[in-house]
Every structure is written in C-alpha cells, then in structure tokens.
Design an enzyme around this catalytic site. Structure first.
Site, PDB file in Angstrom:
ATOM      1  N   GLY A   5     -23.805 -25.274   7.920  1.00  0.00           N
ATOM      2  CA  GLY A   5     -23.323 -26.410   8.631  1.00  0.00           C
ATOM      3  C   GLY A   5     -22.384 -27.227   7.745  1.00  0.00           C
ATOM      4  N   ILE A  15       0.065  -9.761  -8.694  1.00  0.00           N
ATOM      5  CA  ILE A  15      -0.433  -9.129  -9.961  1.00  0.00           C
ATOM      6  C   ILE A  15      -1.527  -9.991 -10.550  1.00  0.00           C
ATOM      7  CG2 ILE A  15       0.145  -8.032 -12.127  1.00  0.00           C
ATOM      8  CD1 ILE A  15       1.289  -6.586  -9.433  1.00  0.00           C
ATOM      9  N   GLY A  74      -6.664  -4.187  -3.103  1.00  0.00           N
ATOM     10  CA  GLY A  74      -7.251  -2.956  -3.681  1.00  0.00           C
ATOM     11  C   GLY A  74      -7.297  -1.875  -2.651  1.00  0.00           C
ATOM     12  N   GLY A  75      -6.512  -2.152  -1.770  1.00  0.00           N
ATOM     13  CA  GLY A  75      -6.470  -1.129  -0.356  1.00  0.00           C
ATOM     14  C   GLY A  75      -6.927  -1.748   0.879  1.00  0.00           C
ATOM     15  N   SER A 127       0.992  -1.107  -0.070  1.00  0.00           N
ATOM     16  CA  SER A 127      -0.009  -0.076   0.062  1.00  0.00           C
ATOM     17  C   SER A 127       0.885   1.192   0.064  1.00  0.00           C
ATOM     18  CB  SER A 127      -0.852  -0.028   1.255  1.00  0.00           C
ATOM     19  OG  SER A 127      -1.936  -1.263   1.257  1.00  0.00           O
ATOM     20  N   GLU A 174     -11.902   1.240  -9.151  1.00  0.00           N
ATOM     21  CA  GLU A 174     -11.677  -0.149  -8.550  1.00  0.00           C
ATOM     22  C   GLU A 174     -12.343  -0.490  -7.360  1.00  0.00           C
ATOM     23  OE1 GLU A 174      -7.431  -0.898  -7.488  1.00  0.00           O
ATOM     24  OE2 GLU A 174      -7.689  -3.005  -7.415  1.00  0.00           O
ATOM     25  N   ARG A 193     -33.991 -27.484   5.231  1.00  0.00           N
ATOM     26  CA  ARG A 193     -33.498 -28.259   6.384  1.00  0.00           C
ATOM     27  C   ARG A 193     -34.378 -28.599   7.552  1.00  0.00           C
ATOM     28  NH1 ARG A 193     -29.818 -32.556   7.486  1.00  0.00           N
ATOM     29  NH2 ARG A 193     -28.411 -31.919   9.160  1.00  0.00           N
TER      30      ARG A 193
END
Lengths: 249, 390
Positions: free
Chosen positions: B350, B169, B374-375, B144, B253, B279
């Site tokens: 689960g 990259i 991207g930060g 960064s 981005e 379920r």
C-alpha cells in the site's frame, strides 16, 4: 613461526534462533551456520602475520562433526595454509575442546595459538584460558592489538579501565576481541584454491583425549517477548510508574 | 517458517559447499559495501568509482574470465553465475548490477573473438576494476533490428573511419572502450563488424541519459562518432562477421537478466510477506485476509516456476546444449514474474510501498527496463518462434 588458529562452527549471527518445542536445545534444523565471528578475527590476524612475513605457516583447527570442515575451508579461503579437523559427535564442552587443542598443540608445536575470545553460541569464554592452563603457556586474552618482537609477543588487552599491554614469552596463547581487526572477504579465487589445501582428520583418541561430559543442559527457553509500550498522560504518572512499576528510580 | 529471500529459494542439488561459500562471502560484501549506500547511489544517479576495484578484489569482476587476465575460471560453473546474479539483484537497485557488471556484455566479445594483443590491452585492467568497457549495439534509429544498423566504419588505409551514434548504452559515460557494432560492408547482417573503439579517440563524444524510469544508478549514455579513426587491429573477430559475435553474446546476457529478475521478484515476495505478517487491519494481520494470502501464494507459484526454468536452462548450458529459444522465453517468463510480483507486493504494501526508499518501489521502476532491454518480450517471442521452427 607456526601459528595455530582455532575455528568453531556456530549459528550465523544473522539468524534469529528459536528454542525447540520441547525446550531441550536451540533448533538448528535448516539454520545457516558460519564461522564464529571472533574465530574469523583470529584467522585474519594469523593471515596478516603471515603476510607481514612474521608467520611462516597458518594452521586452522576445528573440533566437531564433518560439517565443521566447511568452516575450516572458510579459514583456508581467508588465507590459512592447511586444516585439521578433530572429529567429535554432538556438543563438546570447553574443557574437552581445550584438551583436544592441547593435543594438537603438542603435535604441531606452534609458536602462537590464536582463538576467538568466545563463541557466539555458548558464550562460555573459557577455551583459551583453559588451553593456557593445560599447556602452561602464557596467555593474552581479549586482545585488541598484537605485535611480535623476536621471542616476545606484545598483547594490548581491552580491560574495564582502558587498555592494558602485556609482554608474553612465546609460545603463547591469544584470544581475539572484536577490535583486533576487520576480517577480509574471502575472494572467489581463494575459495576455489581452498578446496585443494590439505585437511587432516584426527580422532580424540589420536590425541590421547577421552571425550567426557561434566555439564547437563537442563532447558532452553526463549527470552520473554517485549511488551508494547503505553502512552502516559503526565509527568507525574511517568514518575509514579518508573518508581512503583519499573522500580528504576 | 516465513517466506524470505532465502527460504523462498527452492533447493538446487547442483549447489556444493564452495558455491555456498561464495554466496556467504558475496552477501557479506554486498551487505557491507553496497546495501547501506544503495538507495543513495540510486538517487545520485551513479555509483562511486571506488566500488569497481573493491568488487575486483572479492573476485566479482573476474568471475568466469581466464586466469591469465586476472580472472577466475577454473572450477567456475553456471551455479556461481546464478548466485552472483541473485545476490546482486537482492540489493533492489537494478542500476547497480547493470552498471557494475556491464563488462559482462562488453568484455566477452574481446575475450572470445579479439586478438591476443587486444585482450592483453583491455582484459586485465577491466577485470581489476581500473578501466571500463561497454557494449554499443542499439542506435537512435533502431534497437533490436541489429542486422540493419547504420553506424558506418569505412576503411581508410590501416584505419576505419567511424560515423554514427549509439544510444541506451549502459556504462557508456564511464567506458574507456566500447565494443561497437558498425557497418563495414553491404546491407543486412553480412555487413556488420564489431570494433573496439577507445573513448579517448578524437571525434568521440557522449551525453548522459540520466532521466530514466529505472536503472537510475546506471550511467546510461548516447555515444556519437564523428569521423573517429580506429586502427584496423581493433576489429573484434573478422570483418563483416560481427553479427555472429553479437548473437553469441546474448545467451549469457539473457541468463543474467532472467536470474536477476527472479531474484528481484523474490525480494518483492520477502518484503510483502514481512509487511503482511506485521500490519494489522480490521482486527487481524494482513496475512490473515484471504485476498492477501492468495496474492502471496500466487507470487510464490510464479517464482517456483521461474526458478525451475532458470535451473533447467543453466543445466542445458552446463551440458553444452543451450537452446536460444528456451533462453529467450525464460527472459519473458522472468520479466512477467517480476512484473506480477512487483505489482502484487506494491498492492500489499500500500502507501508505504509507494514511498521512495523501499526495495519494492525501486524494483517496480526496474520492471520495464528488464522487459525491454537485452531483447524485448516481443522480440524474444519472435526469436523463439523461429528457433522452434514454427
């Protein structure tokens, strides 16, 4: 050669439809609507004819309220040149649709009309045939392949025994089966271009047709829910149940 | 009504007919060309090269780029972008959009700052899906801290000689070009330039980073530059003005990542709800246990907040007043949301959710790359603090 294609706005095939609580109809509230898949195939075929240089213009027509313009735009994004909406309210029966289409055919004088063999909502499978009778044009239904040769149209049909090939004099009517082609994706640039293509709106009166009803929908019920299976103890029990309960052997 | 990917999306009055048409066609494309193979591609660690031209044909790769290069920009707005980010995230294999759309970070520097000749040489083939471009910023020695990067480009006549390396990259193994941040001047941000480096240049090499927690389908790489000679015409923007190029890339981005994360979180909700309604435990549906119902409601609450925030940021972009601090914090909001929803969905599913082959299991693995790439969340908070003038 001018090609007219009919497109219908129907519930999207991915939607699990539900009946309204009062059983009057299918519940269409907040349900995704799409172009009828067979109509999409019809549009694709017309666009391919144009790309091949056989057709010069492809016109997409839909019958319904303003919302059906969305499906006309889809057809335009797939490659049709212009659209026609015949504005009607509520549901219209196949005979009325066929009469309205006849009106459009008389106005536009296409050499070829392609329709889906049926729509996935009503499953009537009538409009193309009725249009053939009303216009007195030859028809090739359930087409899995078509080829234009001068004024003749060769139509390969999917029939029970195999494939049947007809030779029709144009102008003619074709209804598309599932295997006629695989429709392309409308690309983003073509979706944007479709917004600018012309779209005319007619009323039934413009076409000299009176919208009437001959049928009344009595009720709509969901199919019975599938019951859970059971395990049987022996082959004898299975055979007994198949014979006496399911009555299939 | 059940909570599905679509029904759990709050209405957005900006969406018009052509936006919905794009969603319909893109979903058809994804469901036919990608969904059936997504899990396998994830396991394989890459996506087939044939997917790029197909994505180009449907208009996906050209979205937002000038028509002159084969793109589509007229009438395109943030809502098209949002739909695209959502629909690609819905696949539930983060490496697919990351890799397929990596030109979304590699190409804008060229389009916005490159010379006409450079644009002509690069943009049409990338937008057609025939060639590939990646973005090279992060280095083994630091991520960064862009202002202190150490890959050098020394001037030698009409060439730069590049030495150093870049890592993590995305799309790096496949890239034909890398928009690369290099040091051409002194220390700090004022010595950074952006340089378009062709990967067939002598002295360039790369190795795959194929053992990752997530983004398996993405061809992540480490790139090495050993006396690579690059013509000076390959400068993207002005010499020593690369920091600005890099910074202007970030809003887009981060919006793409944030809206993708919200959609992945929504996939978790959809899967969890479907399972909870089916379920049965202790004589009733999972969805009838209060502890499960509250989990679902809380997931939806966080999704609603994130969706509203995404919309607010896109509105600010549409009105030409984006706030980088707000966008940075949106990225944090979204990564916390997907982290929470992936966790809760996994708890509801689960054992079945723990098995490979479910979207929730995959998204669970994608949380960290989104919270860091991207930060990172920490950098985002720091950036926002500065933006807010604290």
């Amino acid at each position: 050669m001018k090609v007219l294609v009919a497109v219908k706005r129907v519930v999207d095939y991915n939607v699990k439809v539900r009946a309204k609580a009062d059983g009057s109809d299918v519940d269409l509230n907040n349900v995704k609507m799409s172009i009828n898949p067979f109509c999409e195939i019809a549009v694709e075929e017309a666009v391919r004819l144009k790309e091949a240089g056989t057709a010069t213009e492809v016109i997409a027509v839909s019958i319904g309220d303003k919302a059906c313009q969305e499906q006309i735009r889809t057809a335009l994004a797939l490659g049709a040149d212009r659209g026609i909406q015949v504005e009607t309210e509520g549901s219209v029966e196949p005979l009325v649709v066929a009469k309205l289409l006849k009106g459009v055919v008389e106005k536009e004088q296409p050499q070829l009309v392609i329709l889906g063999k049926q729509s996935i909502d009503g499953d009537n499978n009538q409009t193309g045939q009725m249009l053939g009778a009303l216009t007195n044009m030859p028809q090739g239904t359930f087409a899995s392949e078509i080829a234009v040769d001068g004024d003749k149209l060769s139509v390969t049909r999917e029939v029970d025994g195999g494939l049947q090939t007809l030779s029709l004099n144009m102008p003619a009517i074709v209804t598309s089966d599932l295997r006629l082609n695989e429709p392309r994706y409308a690309s983003l640039p073509n979706i944007m271009k479709a917004k600018k293509k012309p779209l005319d709106v007619y009323s039934p009166a413009d076409l000299g047709v009176e919208v009437t009803t001959h049928l009344t929908q009595v009720s709509v019920e969901p199919p019975a829910e599938r019951q859970a299976g059971i395990k049987v103890e022996s082959v004898d029990e299975l055979v007994d149940k198949l014979k006496n309960e399911a009555k299939v052997i | 009504m059940s909570l599905t990917f679509d029904s759990a999306r709050m209405p957005n009055p900006h969406m018009r007919e052509e936006h919905e048409a794009w969603r319909t066609q893109l979903r058809r494309f994804v469901d036919t060309e990608i969904m059936p193979y997504a899990e396998q591609w994830d396991e394989d660690g890459h996506i087939p090269i044939e997917l790029w031209p197909k994505a180009a044909e449907v208009g996906l790769l050209g979205l937002g780029y000038p028509e002159a290069f084969g793109g589509i920009s007229e009438g395109i707005d943030s809502w098209h972008n949002w739909i695209t980010n959502e629909e690609l995230a819905r696949i539930g294999v983060g490496g697919i959009p990351a890799s397929l759309m990596v030109h979304g970070i590699g190409l804008p520097p060229v389009i916005n700052w490159g010379s006409e000749a450079m644009k002509q040489a690069v943009a049409p083939s990338v937008i057609a899906g025939e060639k590939h471009i990646a973005l090279g910023i992060t280095e083994p020695g630091g991520g960064s801290d862009v202002a202190n990067l150490s890959t050098t480009a020394e001037r030698d006549g009409d060439h730069f000689i590049v030495n150093g390396s870049k890592t993590y990259i995305t799309g790096g193994m496949r890239a034909n070009w890398v928009s690369t941040a290099v040091r051409t001047g002194g220390e700090g941000p004022g010595g950074v330039s952006m340089l378009l480096i062709p990967t067939d240049a002598e002295g360039f090499s790369r190795t795959a980073l194929d053992r990752k927690q997530g983004w398996w389908a993405s061809d992540t790489a480490t790139l090495y530059f050993d006396n690579v000679r690059v013509p000076v015409e390959n400068l993207i923007g002005e010499e020593n003005k690369g920091f600005l190029v890099i910074m202007t890339n970030f809003n887009g981005e981060r919006m793409a990542m944030a809206s993708g994360m919200e959609a992945m979180a929504r996939v978790c909700l959809e899967e969890a709800v479907a399972w909870a309604q089916e379920r049965k435990t202790f004589g009733k549906r999972l969805a009838d246990h209060q502890v499960i119902r509250h989990k679902i409601a809380q997931m939806k609450q966080k999704l609603n907040a994130t969706q509203a925030y995404v919309r607010a940021c896109y509105e600010s972009i549409e009105s030409g007043t984006p706030n980088p601090g707000d966008i940075a914090m949106l990225k944090v909001q979204a990564s916390e949301t997907v982290e929470f929803c992936a966790r809760e969905a996994m708890q509801i599913l689960g054992g079945i959710g723990y098995m490979r082959g479910s979207r929730v299991e995959r998204i669970y693995r994608e949380v960290r790359v989104n919270a860091i790439g991207g930060g990172s969340e920490e950098i985002m908070r720091d950036l926002a603090s500065r933006q807010y003038g604290i």
